[in-house]
Design a protein around this motif. Structure first.
Motif, short mmCIF file in Angstrom:
data_model
loop_
_atom_site.label_atom_id
_atom_site.label_comp_id
_atom_site.label_asym_id
_atom_site.label_seq_id
_atom_site.Cartn_x
_atom_site.Cartn_y
_atom_site.Cartn_z
N THR A 3 73.34 29.24 18.70
CA THR A 3 73.94 29.74 19.93
C THR A 3 74.56 31.11 19.71
O THR A 3 74.47 32.00 20.57
CB THR A 3 75.01 28.74 20.42
N VAL A 214 77.02 26.16 26.50
CA VAL A 214 76.32 25.58 25.35
C VAL A 214 77.34 25.36 24.24
O VAL A 214 77.88 26.31 23.69
CB VAL A 214 75.19 26.52 24.87
N HIS A 222 71.25 21.18 22.61
CA HIS A 222 71.79 21.28 23.97
C HIS A 222 70.87 20.55 24.95
O HIS A 222 69.65 20.68 24.89
CB HIS A 222 71.90 22.74 24.39
#
Length: 341
Positions: A3, A214, A222
């Motif tokens: 992420t 996220v 996710h």
């Protein structure tokens, strides 16, 4: 893929708090998805980047006043955000504070008689299922008691509720606007048609995914929440005909993109139909239907910037976003636009 790979530094003052007075006066960054080259334009310059025979696909969902402020039977104040209609009287909701919304809890809205609700079940990610009781038509009650569900990063009051609707919004049901479409005016759409650009409409009711960050460091962990879509035979035929002619499909917004890619087959053709999609598009995804995307500038580390990166390349997108920061573009829902072709 992490992420944090999709992080960029965004000064808070670049988050647009109010829409421009005129919809089509925003700026437009154009990003070449192959070379990464960018150019700076005004939004109406989109007329020069779309060609006769191209098909522009718009999401005609309409935002409902989905934020309700209620009082629990104990007297405590609670905020509800309607996310997804389960049946006639039941909705999946986000509740603040959630600890006050246990199964069996009852809530009162407005004068306490127009609308009442009871928590009847728990759902994913801490959301609740609430069953409403009311007199008359629910949509009319909601219009009187509900508030426009602006994203949490917008702290200024919206003076005109229609500025959080596209000019072509039609089908009620979204908890957030498909904001890439906010830049269009009726005159601009008419001019595009006069120049031979085809206009197609799909519907995707925007739900929890828009508000959900996220949290997993590994993006593969996710999970997207499902959202309801509707695509007519007329739209499917128009898009398939455009593909057959070798012309481009340009989606307006990530919601239109996710709908089209959900319905697309290996040849890039789509089918008509209604259903639910939880498609998660991130780098490595091979697009089947769209050739270009008109979108706003998105939050760091969001599923939206991941989708954009899947189309244009993460490095290209982050480089373009850093340039947008440098050039003082306006970000997020009421901000400026990017065209990726």
């Amino acid at each position: 893929m992490k992420t944090s790979d999709f992080y960029f530094d965004l000064p808070e003052e670049l988050i647009a708090q109010v829409p421009l007075k005129e919809r089509d006066k925003s700026r437009l960054m154009v990003l070449d998805k192959e070379t990464g080259k960018v150019s700076h334009n005004s939004f109406r310059d989109v007329l020069g980047f779309l060609k006769a025979g191209d098909c522009l696909v718009l999401n005609d969902t309409r935002v409902i006043p989905a934020r309700l402020f209620g009082v629990k039977d104990t007297g405590a104040n609670v905020e509800f955000l309607l996310l997804k209609r389960i049946d006639k009287n039941k909705w999946q909701t986000l509740v603040k504070p959630g600890k006050r919304a246990k199964i069996g809890s009852k809530f009162f809205f407005g004068n306490g008689k127009e609308l009442t609700g009871e928590i009847v079940d728990l759902a994913e990610e801490g959301t609740r299922i609430i069953e409403f009781t009311y007199e008359g038509i629910f949509e009319e009650v909601l219009d009187r008691l509900g508030n426009m569900p602006l994203p949490p990063y917008i702290t200024r009051k919206l003076e005109d509720k229609e500025r959080y609707q596209t000019v072509y919004s039609k089908h009620r049901g979204s908890a957030a606007a498909p904001t890439a479409g906010l830049h269009f005016t009726e005159d601009l759409l008419k001019e595009l048609k006069n120049r031979g650009v085809k206009i197609a409409y799909i519907t995707l009711h925007v739900g929890l995914g828009t508000f959900r960050p996220v949290k997993a460091e590994n993006i593969l962990e996710h999970k997207m929440h499902s959202e309801f879509y509707m695509v007519s035979k007329e739209t499917a035929d128009l898009i398939n005909g455009t593909k057959a002619d070798g012309r481009r499909i340009i989606s307006v917004g990530t919601t239109a993109t996710r709908t089209l890619e959900t319905l697309g087959d290996s040849d890039g053709r789509i089918r008509e139909g209604n259903g639910w999609t939880d498609i998660f598009i991130y780098p490595g995804y091979r697009f089947k239907v769209i050739d270009g995307l008109l979108t706003n500038f998105h939050l760091p580390e969001s599923t939206l910037i991941m989708l954009v990166s899947a189309l244009a390349g993460r490095e290209n997108v982050l480089r373009a976003y850093n340039e947008a920061v440098k050039e003082r573009y306006r970000f997020f829902s009421f901000g400026d636009a990017m065209l990726i072709i």
